[in-house]
Enzyme design. Structure first.
Site: not given
Length: 273
Positions: A37, A75, A78, A166
């Site tokens: 990623f 990466w 999931g 968040d």
């Protein structure tokens, strides 16, 4: 940053796709069995989060000639957590680990992050609300401001920790090996841990299960804790009411007003008004 440019950095043998998102600065890269990623100009905070096992492992960091920094993380296969899974004790345990990490706190402070100051934040927000005459829009706004003013002293001298800011269930990644990670740290802050805890209780945990969830997190519910929880929830709701007002988003303003009505109902019960 685009796919063609990334291939020039990684090599043409890599398959690269956009990971979506608002910034367009994140990508998935795959070569044979390797999966990464990629993100441009991630915060140095990512390295500590990786070392603590809170985000997927940081594989490498590359600084480019133009000053940009690319980070590559594992990466992992999931899925995002489902909303109902936020009730699981593993979420409470992960949050407790984050809030008790001195390494995370020290790194965020080294990066120049200042602790959240409730008094200053309330003063700034109140000024904006009065300027925009939002207190005249709905009496519940005025009630909220009064509550926030009266209970402001309760928010002072509280323990300050690293908060995610968040805790939407979409930001929790459960791998196929049952490892839980919390991602997207763009809103990280140094604040009272009830900022995170209260968000989860309000939006994900049935009220009758609050005691059990807090037990797994490591604290006991008391009257003052719940008051602080509603203090921050109301501050947040008023902030977004003002934010949407400035953008003339009337439908979203109505949603925030409904949130404020619901929160004030609980506040009145709490204060026995």
């Amino acid at each position: 940053m685009n796919v063609k440019w990334l291939k020039a950095v990684l090599g043409k043998e890599w398959d690269i796709d956009s990971a979506g998102g608002l910034t367009g600065e994140a990508y998935f890269a795959k070569k044979n069995d390797r999966k990464l990623f990629l993100k441009r100009n991630s915060s140095p905070f990512l390295a500590v989060l990786s070392a603590e096992g809170i985000v997927p492992k940081l594989v490498w960091t590359k600084r480019l000639e133009n000053g940009d920094v690319i980070t590559a993380q594992e990466w992992l296969d999931g899925r995002e957590l489902k909303a109902i899974e936020m009730q699981h004790q593993h979420v409470a345990s992960l949050l407790q680990k984050i809030h008790h990490s001195s390494e995370l706190l020290h790194m965020l402070m080294r990066l120049g992050k200042k602790p959240f100051t409730p008094k200053e934040s309330l003063q700034n927000l109140k000024q904006q609300i009065l300027q925009n005459k939002l207190d005249e829009l709905d009496g519940e706004v005025s009630f909220s401001l009064k509550f926030l003013e009266e209970l402001l002293p309760m928010t002072e001298n509280q323990k300050q920790v690293v908060c995610h800011g968040d805790l939407n269930h979409n930001n929790l990644l459960l791998t196929n090996e049952s490892q839980l990670y919390l991602i997207d740290w763009d809103n990280a802050m140094i604040a009272d841990p009830i900022v995170d805890v209260g968000f989860i209780l309000k939006w994900y945990i049935p009220k009758e299960d609050w005691d059990e969830w807090l037990f797994h997190y490591g604290i006991t519910k008391d009257h003052n804790l719940i008051k602080r929880m509603y203090w921050y929830l109301l501050l947040d709701a008023l902030f977004y009411l003002n934010w949407h007002s400035q953008r003339q988003e009337s439908e979203k303003m109505n949603d925030r007003l409904q949130d404020i009505h619901d929160l004030n109902m609980h506040v009145r019960d709490l204060l026995q008004i």
